[in-house]
Design a protein around this motif. Structure first.
Motif, PDB file in Angstrom:
ATOM      1  N   ALA A 174      -8.908   1.817  -2.913  1.00 18.11           N
ATOM      2  CA  ALA A 174      -8.548   3.082  -2.281  1.00 18.11           C
ATOM      3  C   ALA A 174      -9.488   3.331  -1.110  1.00 18.11           C
ATOM      4  O   ALA A 174     -10.699   3.101  -1.214  1.00 18.11           O
ATOM      5  N   TRP A 175      -8.927   3.810  -0.013  1.00 14.55           N
ATOM      6  CA  TRP A 175      -9.667   4.016   1.228  1.00 14.55           C
ATOM      7  C   TRP A 175      -9.300   5.360   1.840  1.00 14.55           C
ATOM      8  O   TRP A 175      -8.151   5.802   1.736  1.00 14.55           O
ATOM      9  N   GLU A 176     -10.244   5.982   2.514  1.00 13.39           N
ATOM     10  CA  GLU A 176      -9.990   7.222   3.257  1.00 13.39           C
ATOM     11  C   GLU A 176      -8.971   6.938   4.363  1.00 13.39           C
ATOM     12  O   GLU A 176      -9.039   5.905   5.024  1.00 13.39           O
ATOM     13  N   ALA A 177      -8.044   7.880   4.584  1.00  9.49           N
ATOM     14  CA  ALA A 177      -6.995   7.691   5.577  1.00  9.49           C
ATOM     15  C   ALA A 177      -7.385   8.184   6.963  1.00  9.49           C
ATOM     16  O   ALA A 177      -6.635   8.006   7.917  1.00  9.49           O
TER      17      ALA A 177
ATOM     18  N   ALA B   3      -5.542   9.330   1.328  1.00 11.42           N
ATOM     19  CA  ALA B   3      -6.098   8.023   0.980  1.00 11.42           C
ATOM     20  C   ALA B   3      -4.999   6.975   0.991  1.00 11.42           C
ATOM     21  O   ALA B   3      -3.829   7.281   0.756  1.00 11.42           O
ATOM     22  N   PHE B   4      -5.402   5.749   1.277  1.00 11.26           N
ATOM     23  CA  PHE B   4      -4.522   4.598   1.151  1.00 11.26           C
ATOM     24  C   PHE B   4      -4.914   3.868  -0.123  1.00 11.26           C
ATOM     25  O   PHE B   4      -6.103   3.644  -0.374  1.00 11.26           O
ATOM     26  N   VAL B   5      -3.928   3.503  -0.921  1.00 17.09           N
ATOM     27  CA  VAL B   5      -4.180   2.768  -2.162  1.00 17.09           C
ATOM     28  C   VAL B   5      -3.348   1.496  -2.107  1.00 17.09           C
ATOM     29  O   VAL B   5      -2.187   1.515  -1.692  1.00 17.09           O
TER      30      VAL B   5
ATOM     31  N   PRO C 174       0.821  -1.214   0.000  1.00 14.75           N
ATOM     32  CA  PRO C 174       0.000   0.000   0.000  1.00 14.75           C
ATOM     33  C   PRO C 174       0.855   1.265   0.000  1.00 14.75           C
ATOM     34  O   PRO C 174       2.022   1.244   0.403  1.00 14.75           O
ATOM     35  N   VAL C 175       0.265   2.353  -0.460  1.00 11.13           N
ATOM     36  CA  VAL C 175       0.894   3.670  -0.373  1.00 11.13           C
ATOM     37  C   VAL C 175      -0.120   4.643   0.222  1.00 11.13           C
ATOM     38  O   VAL C 175      -1.332   4.472   0.082  1.00 11.13           O
ATOM     39  N   TYR C 176       0.420   5.649   0.887  1.00 11.07           N
ATOM     40  CA  TYR C 176      -0.402   6.721   1.436  1.00 11.07           C
ATOM     41  C   TYR C 176      -0.307   7.909   0.494  1.00 11.07           C
ATOM     42  O   TYR C 176       0.793   8.339   0.140  1.00 11.07           O
ATOM     43  N   VAL C 177      -1.450   8.420   0.067  1.00  6.97           N
ATOM     44  CA  VAL C 177      -1.509   9.601  -0.779  1.00  6.97           C
ATOM     45  C   VAL C 177      -2.035  10.725   0.101  1.00  6.97           C
ATOM     46  O   VAL C 177      -3.226  10.786   0.391  1.00  6.97           O
TER      47      VAL C 177
END
Length: 144
Positions: free
Chosen positions: A76-79, A65-67, A52-55
Motif C-alpha cells: 500500500a502506498w500514499e496516492a 492509497a494505492f493497494v 492495483p486499486v485506488y482507495v
C-alpha cells in the motif's frame, strides 16, 4: 570493563531513533486504519496479482492509497505525489502497475514504490510513501 560496556550501551541508545514522523518532508504523517473486504466488487481486482486499486475513502492517507497484490503480499502506498506538497494536481493516477503524477509526469512502481524516471540533476527525490498492508482471511488492512 563495566565503564566500557556502559559507554557502548549509551552510544547505542543515543544513536538509535524510532522517530518516523518525517519520512517525507512534503507529506504529513496521517494515522489511519482501513479494511478492504476482498469479497466486495470494489476490491475484486486485488484477487489477481498485479492489479492495483485506488482507495480514495475519506481518512485514508493524505489523498488516498494505492493497494496492489504482489503475489506474496499486499503493498500500500500514499496516492499523493511524494515530491511536492499536496495541491490540485498531486493525486496520482494508476497506469497499469505504475502510479503517475500529473504535475511533473513522474512515474512510480506500485510493486516497489520507486521513482522510475528519477531526474539526474543532483536534487533529492522521494519514492512513494509506504503504508502497512496485512491480510487476514478475505480482508486487507491498510494502516499507518
Amino acid at each position: 570493563m563495566k565503564h566500557l560496556w556502559a559507554i557502548v550501551l549509551l552510544a547505542l541508545v543515543l544513536s538509535c531513533s524510532s522517530d518516523t514522523s518525517n519520512r517525507n518532508p512534503y507529506l504529513q504523517e496521517v494515522r489511519f486504519r482501513f479494511e478492504l473486504n476482498l469479497n466486495l466488487p470494489l476490491y475484486n481486482n486485488l484477487q489477481n496479482i498485479g492489479n492495483p486499486v485506488y482507495v480514495g475513502n475519506n481518512g485514508v492517507g493524505t489523498r488516498g492509497a494505492f493497494v496492489i497484490n504482489t503475489g506474496s503480499s499486499f503493498m500500500a502506498w500514499e496516492a499523493s505525489c511524494p515530491n511536492h506538497v499536496p495541491n490540485e494536481c498531486s493525486t496520482m493516477t494508476i497506469d497499469g502497475q505504475n502510479a503517475v503524477c500529473s504535475c511533473e509526469g513522474y512515474t512510480y512502481s506500485l510493486f516497489t514504490g520507486q521513482l522510475l524516471d528519477r531526474p539526474d540533476d543532483g536534487n533529492r527525490y522521494h519514492d512513494l510513501l509506504f503504508y502497512r498492508a496485512t491480510q487476514s482471511g478475505n480482508v486487507v488492512i491498510i494502516s499507518n
